[in-house]
Design an enzyme around this catalytic site. Structure first.
Site, PDB file in Angstrom:
ATOM      1  N   ARG A  51       0.800  -1.220   0.000  1.00 47.47           N
ATOM      2  CA  ARG A  51       0.000   0.000   0.000  1.00 47.47           C
ATOM      3  C   ARG A  51       0.837   1.277   0.000  1.00 47.47           C
ATOM      4  O   ARG A  51       0.561   2.210  -0.764  1.00 47.47           O
ATOM      5  CB  ARG A  51      -0.931   0.057   1.235  1.00 47.47           C
ATOM      6  CG  ARG A  51      -2.245  -0.615   1.061  1.00 47.47           C
ATOM      7  CD  ARG A  51      -2.717  -1.133   2.396  1.00 47.47           C
ATOM      8  NE  ARG A  51      -1.800  -2.164   2.821  1.00 47.47           N
ATOM      9  CZ  ARG A  51      -1.933  -3.444   2.474  1.00 47.47           C
ATOM     10  NH1 ARG A  51      -2.962  -3.829   1.808  1.00 47.47           N
ATOM     11  NH2 ARG A  51      -1.025  -4.337   2.839  1.00 47.47           N
ATOM     12  N   THR A  52       1.817   1.338   0.882  1.00 50.96           N
ATOM     13  CA  THR A  52       2.514   2.611   1.016  1.00 50.96           C
ATOM     14  C   THR A  52       3.235   2.964  -0.287  1.00 50.96           C
ATOM     15  O   THR A  52       3.071   4.066  -0.815  1.00 50.96           O
ATOM     16  CB  THR A  52       3.494   2.577   2.202  1.00 50.96           C
ATOM     17  OG1 THR A  52       2.760   2.191   3.368  1.00 50.96           O
ATOM     18  CG2 THR A  52       4.126   3.939   2.440  1.00 50.96           C
ATOM     19  N   LYS A  80      25.735  -3.318  -2.097  1.00 54.29           N
ATOM     20  CA  LYS A  80      27.197  -3.207  -2.255  1.00 54.29           C
ATOM     21  C   LYS A  80      27.820  -2.430  -1.093  1.00 54.29           C
ATOM     22  O   LYS A  80      29.024  -2.200  -1.079  1.00 54.29           O
ATOM     23  CB  LYS A  80      27.531  -2.462  -3.560  1.00 54.29           C
ATOM     24  CG  LYS A  80      26.996  -3.096  -4.823  1.00 54.29           C
ATOM     25  CD  LYS A  80      27.405  -2.209  -6.006  1.00 54.29           C
ATOM     26  CE  LYS A  80      26.761  -2.643  -7.297  1.00 54.29           C
ATOM     27  NZ  LYS A  80      27.032  -1.661  -8.368  1.00 54.29           N
ATOM     28  N   ARG A 101      11.361   4.035   2.761  1.00 60.63           N
ATOM     29  CA  ARG A 101      11.068   3.085   3.860  1.00 60.63           C
ATOM     30  C   ARG A 101      12.332   2.305   4.156  1.00 60.63           C
ATOM     31  O   ARG A 101      13.011   1.839   3.245  1.00 60.63           O
ATOM     32  CB  ARG A 101       9.949   2.133   3.456  1.00 60.63           C
ATOM     33  CG  ARG A 101       9.812   0.967   4.415  1.00 60.63           C
ATOM     34  CD  ARG A 101       8.568   0.175   4.182  1.00 60.63           C
ATOM     35  NE  ARG A 101       7.384   0.916   4.580  1.00 60.63           N
ATOM     36  CZ  ARG A 101       6.173   0.392   4.647  1.00 60.63           C
ATOM     37  NH1 ARG A 101       5.977  -0.868   4.326  1.00 60.63           N
ATOM     38  NH2 ARG A 101       5.134   1.124   5.022  1.00 60.63           N
ATOM     39  N   HIS A 129       5.629   6.289  11.298  1.00 60.52           N
ATOM     40  CA  HIS A 129       5.060   6.108   9.955  1.00 60.52           C
ATOM     41  C   HIS A 129       4.088   7.268   9.706  1.00 60.52           C
ATOM     42  O   HIS A 129       2.873   7.076   9.702  1.00 60.52           O
ATOM     43  CB  HIS A 129       4.352   4.751   9.895  1.00 60.52           C
ATOM     44  CG  HIS A 129       4.013   4.272   8.522  1.00 60.52           C
ATOM     45  ND1 HIS A 129       4.032   5.085   7.404  1.00 60.52           N
ATOM     46  CD2 HIS A 129       3.640   3.045   8.086  1.00 60.52           C
ATOM     47  CE1 HIS A 129       3.677   4.370   6.353  1.00 60.52           C
ATOM     48  NE2 HIS A 129       3.445   3.131   6.728  1.00 60.52           N
TER      49      HIS A 129
HETATM   50  C1  NCD Z   1       2.128  -0.788   8.208  1.00 56.72           C
HETATM   51  C2  NCD Z   1       3.644  -0.606   8.295  1.00 56.72           C
HETATM   52  O1  NCD Z   1       4.349  -0.818   7.307  1.00 56.72           O
HETATM   53  O2  NCD Z   1       4.061  -0.227   9.381  1.00 56.72           O
HETATM   54  N1  NCD Z   1       1.697  -1.028   6.895  1.00 56.72           N
HETATM   55  C3  NCD Z   1       1.391   0.039   6.102  1.00 56.72           C
HETATM   56  O3  NCD Z   1       2.241   0.830   5.762  1.00 56.72           O
HETATM   57  N2  NCD Z   1       0.115   0.220   5.768  1.00 56.72           N
HETATM   58  C4  NCD Z   1       1.593  -1.779   9.171  1.00 56.72           C
HETATM   59  C5  NCD Z   1       2.170  -3.163   9.173  1.00 56.72           C
HETATM   60  O4  NCD Z   1       3.041  -3.500   8.363  1.00 56.72           O
HETATM   61  O5  NCD Z   1       1.717  -3.944  10.000  1.00 56.72           O
END
Ligand code: NCD
Length: 307
Positions: A51-52, A80, A101, A129
């Site tokens: 999703r993100t 590397k 991320r 997040h």
């Molecule tokens: C969350 C995350 O990555 O922290 N997912 C997301 O970005 N919607 C929650 C999770 O991974 O449990």
């Protein structure tokens, strides 16, 4: 250069503006279809994501821009041994904005210190997040109308769940919010958040291990996945992974206008039968995530003078 590393980097007024923009995008998408024409978003994902990453990419495309990036560390020069600082400098030569991320807490912050373009934290380890929190706030606003005067139950892995940490920080700035922290003792909210956020601000909260007991008082129930990748050993994960499974029976004592949220991915925490309940909001949350990221990309690129 303005980046978004922690949700508190945004004032409550700015969050209100982002929500208002997202609602305007929902109502008038054509007005925004060209606002990032010719601009590029780089998605640097060193950890799995559906999703993100894809909502960031869809957001940029719907703003008329385009997208470059990688979705696993192994396919980048991190394999590397390249540092985050050097990667950030490099990507600044190719793109106009970064969404990153990373499994290490603080990595997007280090990137922001070295990039000459805005960096958005798309999740750093078990820490924060902020764009999931913007998604959650837009969802709460659309479902409940306001943030104040509500009881929010957070259930599951409150220790490692970065979405929970950012959401508590953000919601603690509104009047009349109460939290019910529902977890096994081993997955309780870190004490630094209890001390530095909840207690410091005098926010009412209680801790329980019983979801059934908490249910009747909740306006929002925010379910979370037990974060397998943050455990030191698999045995502990296996013992704790099914601590809470929300099903239709457990919802019997819930309010009629409860809003059930989950950042997703879901593993076992919500039975599929709950999806048909009108109180299930987690797939609405997914869609809201794209709109609020559109609003955020537009804001940061405007402030950078790029658009
Ligand atoms: C969350 C995350 O990555 O922290 N997912 C997301 O970005 N919607 C929650 C999770 O991974 O449990």
């Amino acid at each position: 250069m303005r980046s978004l590393i922690d949700i508190l980097d945004l004032t409550t007024e700015e969050i209100d503006e982002l929500i208002a923009t997202a609602e305007d995008i929902i109502a008038n998408p054509a007005d925004y279809a060209d606002c990032c024409r010719g601009k590029k978003l780089a998605t640097l994902f060193y950890e799995p994501s559906t999703r993100t990453r894809l909502s960031f990419e869809a957001a940029m495309i719907e703003l008329g821009g385009s997208v470059i990036g990688f979705s696993e560390a192994q396919s980048s020069s991190a394999a590397k041994g390249e540092s985050i600082a050097d990667t950030a400098r490099t990507i600044s030569c190719y793109a106009d904005i970064i969404a990153m991320r990373h499994p290490k807490e603080g990595a997007p912050y280090v990137a922001s210190l070295n990039a000459s373009i805005p960096v958005i934290n798309a999740g750093d380890g078990g820490h924060n997040h902020p764009t999931q929190t913007l998604t959650d706030l837009l969802t709460i606003k659309r479902e409940k109308g306001a943030f104040g005067g509500i009881t929010v139950g957070l259930c599951g892995d409150l220790k490692f769940g970065r979405t929970v940490h950012s959401l508590i920080s953000a919601m603690s700035r509104y009047d009349g919010v109460r939290f019910v922290l529902i977890s096994p003792e081993e997955l309780a909210l870190p004490s630094y958040i209890k001390r530095d956020v909840l207690e410091k601000k005098g926010i009412p909260y209680k801790q329980t291990s019983s979801l059934e007991e908490a249910m009747p008082e909740l306006d929002i129930l925010y379910m979370t996945r037990v974060q397998r990748e943050r455990f030191f050993n698999e045995e502990d994960y296996l013992r704790l992974k099914d601590s809470y499974i929300l099903d239709t029976k457990k919802l019997e004592g819930a309010k009629a206008d409860l809003c059930i949220m989950h950042p997703l991915p879901r593993v076992n925490e919500i039975a599929v039968s709950v999806d048909r309940d009108p109180r299930a909001c987690y797939f609405k949350q997914v869609l809201n995530g794209k709109y609020i990221r559109m609003a955020l990309i537009r804001k940061l690129l405007k402030e950078a003078g790029t658009i």
